[in-house]
Design a protein around this motif. Sequence first.
Motif, PDB file in Angstrom:
ATOM      1  N   ALA A  12       0.833  -1.212   0.000  1.00 45.84           N
ATOM      2  CA  ALA A  12       0.000   0.000   0.000  1.00 45.84           C
ATOM      3  C   ALA A  12       0.862   1.255   0.000  1.00 45.84           C
ATOM      4  O   ALA A  12       1.895   1.317   0.670  1.00 45.84           O
ATOM      5  CB  ALA A  12      -0.893   0.005   1.229  1.00 45.84           C
ATOM      6  N   LYS A  15      -2.228   3.758   3.429  1.00 45.47           N
ATOM      7  CA  LYS A  15      -2.463   2.543   4.201  1.00 45.47           C
ATOM      8  C   LYS A  15      -3.844   2.467   4.842  1.00 45.47           C
ATOM      9  O   LYS A  15      -4.411   3.486   5.228  1.00 45.47           O
ATOM     10  CB  LYS A  15      -1.447   2.466   5.345  1.00 45.47           C
ATOM     11  CG  LYS A  15      -0.015   2.694   4.944  1.00 45.47           C
ATOM     12  CD  LYS A  15       0.556   1.460   4.350  1.00 45.47           C
ATOM     13  CE  LYS A  15       2.030   1.584   4.064  1.00 45.47           C
ATOM     14  NZ  LYS A  15       2.556   0.342   3.495  1.00 45.47           N
ATOM     15  N   TYR A  16      -4.255   1.234   5.037  1.00 38.61           N
ATOM     16  CA  TYR A  16      -5.463   0.941   5.796  1.00 38.61           C
ATOM     17  C   TYR A  16      -5.058   0.606   7.232  1.00 38.61           C
ATOM     18  O   TYR A  16      -4.301  -0.336   7.448  1.00 38.61           O
ATOM     19  CB  TYR A  16      -6.175  -0.222   5.094  1.00 38.61           C
ATOM     20  CG  TYR A  16      -6.920  -1.206   5.959  1.00 38.61           C
ATOM     21  CD1 TYR A  16      -7.968  -0.795   6.782  1.00 38.61           C
ATOM     22  CD2 TYR A  16      -6.602  -2.555   5.910  1.00 38.61           C
ATOM     23  CE1 TYR A  16      -8.665  -1.730   7.549  1.00 38.61           C
ATOM     24  CE2 TYR A  16      -7.310  -3.491   6.667  1.00 38.61           C
ATOM     25  CZ  TYR A  16      -8.322  -3.067   7.485  1.00 38.61           C
ATOM     26  OH  TYR A  16      -8.996  -3.985   8.231  1.00 38.61           O
ATOM     27  N   LYS A  75      -8.262 -15.284  11.761  1.00 39.81           N
ATOM     28  CA  LYS A  75      -8.158 -15.414  10.295  1.00 39.81           C
ATOM     29  C   LYS A  75      -8.744 -16.743   9.821  1.00 39.81           C
ATOM     30  O   LYS A  75      -9.410 -16.812   8.786  1.00 39.81           O
ATOM     31  CB  LYS A  75      -6.687 -15.306   9.856  1.00 39.81           C
ATOM     32  CG  LYS A  75      -6.193 -13.861   9.839  1.00 39.81           C
ATOM     33  CD  LYS A  75      -5.652 -13.456   8.476  1.00 39.81           C
ATOM     34  CE  LYS A  75      -5.916 -11.995   8.179  1.00 39.81           C
ATOM     35  NZ  LYS A  75      -4.832 -11.081   8.502  1.00 39.81           N
ATOM     36  N   SER A 113      -1.300 -12.554   3.817  1.00 42.55           N
ATOM     37  CA  SER A 113      -2.751 -12.680   3.801  1.00 42.55           C
ATOM     38  C   SER A 113      -3.388 -12.059   2.562  1.00 42.55           C
ATOM     39  O   SER A 113      -4.394 -12.546   2.074  1.00 42.55           O
ATOM     40  CB  SER A 113      -3.355 -12.121   5.081  1.00 42.55           C
ATOM     41  OG  SER A 113      -3.211 -10.738   5.098  1.00 42.55           O
ATOM     42  N   ALA A 114      -2.805 -11.003   2.014  1.00 41.54           N
ATOM     43  CA  ALA A 114      -3.422 -10.384   0.831  1.00 41.54           C
ATOM     44  C   ALA A 114      -3.420 -11.365  -0.329  1.00 41.54           C
ATOM     45  O   ALA A 114      -4.432 -11.564  -1.012  1.00 41.54           O
ATOM     46  CB  ALA A 114      -2.701  -9.105   0.441  1.00 41.54           C
ATOM     47  N   SER A 151      -7.172  -5.084   2.707  1.00 45.20           N
ATOM     48  CA  SER A 151      -5.928  -4.941   1.930  1.00 45.20           C
ATOM     49  C   SER A 151      -5.845  -6.025   0.849  1.00 45.20           C
ATOM     50  O   SER A 151      -5.315  -5.789  -0.238  1.00 45.20           O
ATOM     51  CB  SER A 151      -4.699  -4.961   2.835  1.00 45.20           C
ATOM     52  OG  SER A 151      -4.585  -6.188   3.486  1.00 45.20           O
ATOM     53  N   LYS A 197       4.892 -11.831  13.495  1.00 47.54           N
ATOM     54  CA  LYS A 197       4.702 -10.627  14.312  1.00 47.54           C
ATOM     55  C   LYS A 197       3.863 -10.931  15.557  1.00 47.54           C
ATOM     56  O   LYS A 197       3.017 -11.823  15.534  1.00 47.54           O
ATOM     57  CB  LYS A 197       4.095  -9.503  13.482  1.00 47.54           C
ATOM     58  CG  LYS A 197       2.753  -9.796  12.873  1.00 47.54           C
ATOM     59  CD  LYS A 197       2.395  -8.708  11.875  1.00 47.54           C
ATOM     60  CE  LYS A 197       1.110  -9.014  11.157  1.00 47.54           C
ATOM     61  NZ  LYS A 197       0.991  -8.357   9.880  1.00 47.54           N
ATOM     62  N   SER A 201      -2.525  -8.013  12.683  1.00 49.16           N
ATOM     63  CA  SER A 201      -3.139  -6.795  12.147  1.00 49.16           C
ATOM     64  C   SER A 201      -4.553  -6.658  12.677  1.00 49.16           C
ATOM     65  O   SER A 201      -5.014  -5.561  12.959  1.00 49.16           O
ATOM     66  CB  SER A 201      -3.205  -6.839  10.632  1.00 49.16           C
ATOM     67  OG  SER A 201      -1.946  -6.987  10.108  1.00 49.16           O
ATOM     68  N   HIS A 205      -6.017  -3.348  14.223  1.00 49.04           N
ATOM     69  CA  HIS A 205      -7.091  -2.508  13.670  1.00 49.04           C
ATOM     70  C   HIS A 205      -8.111  -2.169  14.760  1.00 49.04           C
ATOM     71  O   HIS A 205      -8.635  -1.063  14.819  1.00 49.04           O
ATOM     72  CB  HIS A 205      -7.820  -3.236  12.536  1.00 49.04           C
ATOM     73  CG  HIS A 205      -6.997  -3.381  11.293  1.00 49.04           C
ATOM     74  ND1 HIS A 205      -6.565  -2.315  10.560  1.00 49.04           N
ATOM     75  CD2 HIS A 205      -6.538  -4.479  10.642  1.00 49.04           C
ATOM     76  CE1 HIS A 205      -5.865  -2.747   9.512  1.00 49.04           C
ATOM     77  NE2 HIS A 205      -5.836  -4.053   9.546  1.00 49.04           N
ATOM     78  N   MET A 251       1.023   6.170   9.932  1.00 46.32           N
ATOM     79  CA  MET A 251       0.321   4.955  10.396  1.00 46.32           C
ATOM     80  C   MET A 251       1.063   4.326  11.569  1.00 46.32           C
ATOM     81  O   MET A 251       0.444   3.920  12.562  1.00 46.32           O
ATOM     82  CB  MET A 251       0.187   3.947   9.253  1.00 46.32           C
ATOM     83  CG  MET A 251      -0.445   2.643   9.708  1.00 46.32           C
ATOM     84  SD  MET A 251      -0.564   1.408   8.408  1.00 46.32           S
ATOM     85  CE  MET A 251       1.120   0.841   8.281  1.00 46.32           C
ATOM     86  N   MET A 255      -0.038   3.375  15.374  1.00 45.36           N
ATOM     87  CA  MET A 255       0.203   2.036  15.942  1.00 45.36           C
ATOM     88  C   MET A 255       0.934   2.115  17.280  1.00 45.36           C
ATOM     89  O   MET A 255       0.569   1.473  18.256  1.00 45.36           O
ATOM     90  CB  MET A 255       1.058   1.201  14.970  1.00 45.36           C
ATOM     91  CG  MET A 255       0.343   0.786  13.700  1.00 45.36           C
ATOM     92  SD  MET A 255       1.563   0.220  12.483  1.00 45.36           S
ATOM     93  CE  MET A 255       0.525  -0.755  11.400  1.00 45.36           C
ATOM     94  N   ASP A 291       4.355  -2.240   6.100  1.00 49.59           N
ATOM     95  CA  ASP A 291       3.039  -2.733   6.521  1.00 49.59           C
ATOM     96  C   ASP A 291       3.053  -2.862   8.046  1.00 49.59           C
ATOM     97  O   ASP A 291       3.877  -2.253   8.703  1.00 49.59           O
ATOM     98  CB  ASP A 291       2.762  -4.091   5.865  1.00 49.59           C
ATOM     99  CG  ASP A 291       2.358  -3.931   4.410  1.00 49.59           C
ATOM    100  OD1 ASP A 291       1.947  -2.835   4.024  1.00 49.59           O
ATOM    101  OD2 ASP A 291       2.453  -4.930   3.678  1.00 49.59           O
TER     102      ASP A 291
HETATM  103  C1  DP6 Z   1      -0.861  -2.291   7.637  1.00 50.72           C
HETATM  104  O1  DP6 Z   1      -5.548  -7.004   8.192  1.00 50.72           O
HETATM  105  O2  DP6 Z   1      -5.584  -6.293   5.779  1.00 50.72           O
HETATM  106  O3  DP6 Z   1      -0.732  -3.678   5.730  1.00 50.72           O
HETATM  107  O4  DP6 Z   1      -1.480  -7.561   7.828  1.00 50.72           O
HETATM  108  O5  DP6 Z   1      -1.818  -8.954   5.835  1.00 50.72           O
HETATM  109  O6  DP6 Z   1      -3.035  -9.491   7.925  1.00 50.72           O
HETATM  110  P1  DP6 Z   1      -2.450  -8.432   7.087  1.00 50.72           P
HETATM  111  O7  DP6 Z   1      -3.651  -7.538   6.547  1.00 50.72           O
HETATM  112  P2  DP6 Z   1      -4.784  -6.539   7.009  1.00 50.72           P
HETATM  113  O8  DP6 Z   1      -4.100  -5.194   7.455  1.00 50.72           O
HETATM  114  C2  DP6 Z   1      -2.879  -4.736   7.087  1.00 50.72           C
HETATM  115  C3  DP6 Z   1      -2.921  -3.326   6.670  1.00 50.72           C
HETATM  116  C4  DP6 Z   1      -1.558  -2.743   6.372  1.00 50.72           C
HETATM  117  C5  DP6 Z   1      -1.749  -1.543   5.477  1.00 50.72           C
HETATM  118  C6  DP6 Z   1      -2.314  -1.842   4.109  1.00 50.72           C
HETATM  119  O9  DP6 Z   1      -1.893  -2.816   3.463  1.00 50.72           O
HETATM  120  O10 DP6 Z   1      -3.179  -1.061   3.672  1.00 50.72           O
END
Ligand code: DP6
Length: 338
Positions: A12, A15-16, A75, A113-114, A151, A197, A201, A205, A251, A255, A291
């Motif tokens: 990204a 970022k999300y 997950k 995961s993406a 993501s 890690k 994530s 979040h 971001m 965090m 990330d």
């Molecule tokens: C920080 O929950 O979508 O990478 O970390 O792969 O489990 P994983 O995914 P997710 O959140 C990660 C978000 C980010 C920023 C981004 O890719 O937008």
Amino acid sequence: MKATVKSPANIAFIKYWGRLDHDIYLPLSTTNSMNLSECYATTTIEFHDSFQQDSVTILDQNDKENEIDLTKGHKNIMLKKTLDRVREKSEVDLNAKIVSKLSFPLGTGIASSAAGLSAFVVAAYEAVDCSSVSQDPQELSREVRLSGSPSAARSVMDGFTELLFGETHETSYVREIADENHWDIYDITVVVNSAEKKISSSQGHEGASSSPFYNARIEYLKGIPEKVRTAILDKDFSTLAKFSQADAINMHGVMMTQDPAAIYFNAGSFEVITKVLELQDQGMEVFFTFDAGANPHLIVTEKDKKALIDIINSLNLVEFYIENKPAKGTQIIDSHLF
Ligand code: DP6
């Protein structure tokens, strides 16, 4: 009822982090990214009446099998829920067998995961032949988002993509910014920590809104995804670098200040950050982003790629790197894994 899909991970630029809605996985703002050519998952799904239960197996690089327990871990529970949703939408009431293989080493701290989730969801809808979803990339992106990973939704389309901010399930979907041939920039994924890690994530979040900087981040992001979109379309590296690097720092600021703190950087991250800042001062076209992990992604132009890799290789805390270029999104392929 069987299908195989290849799908890339993505990095990204904006970022999300944190969600507007935790149940339907709505990100707080528009986020955008580039697909990664060398980090992808290949997934085969079959629905069949001979299967006694759903099963998911991940193959590592040496084809060693890792069984996933679908009853444990957020997950994995989401995988099961997603299968149930696919069955409900398609009215196919059969158990599924899923085998997935990653192109990069498992459990080395490179977000998988993406790639994995986008491949999984697209393969499932293709296998049950649910054409209202499988033939509609926007709808597929909503379904990937709903499977627990906004993501991952960005990987469904080609090249450079964005997941739009929306306050409802319908309005938050992915669209392409430009395809994989649009711009020769590279992502050098630098591994400085190959351990899993500590804070997932998903946990992260949920805690994001406890940061005193969370609302400031939402305010600051207004208008920025659009600027980054334009920078991608104009192949304007310095604008992309400016906003993207700042967003990664922003971001990680959220965090680090949320409760409990999610501190992903390690000494290796800072070794690379320090070096990149030095190279930027010398005029190299490179920037860093991260990330939810310690491993930097270095975005670099063709002209500076080789010099950058030589320098990265000489750093003390770097374990290895992967060189990626922009890639196609999710693709249906013929070669099944079983
Ligand atoms: C920080 O929950 O979508 O990478 O970390 O792969 O489990 P994983 O995914 P997710 O959140 C990660 C978000 C980010 C920023 C981004 O890719 O937008």
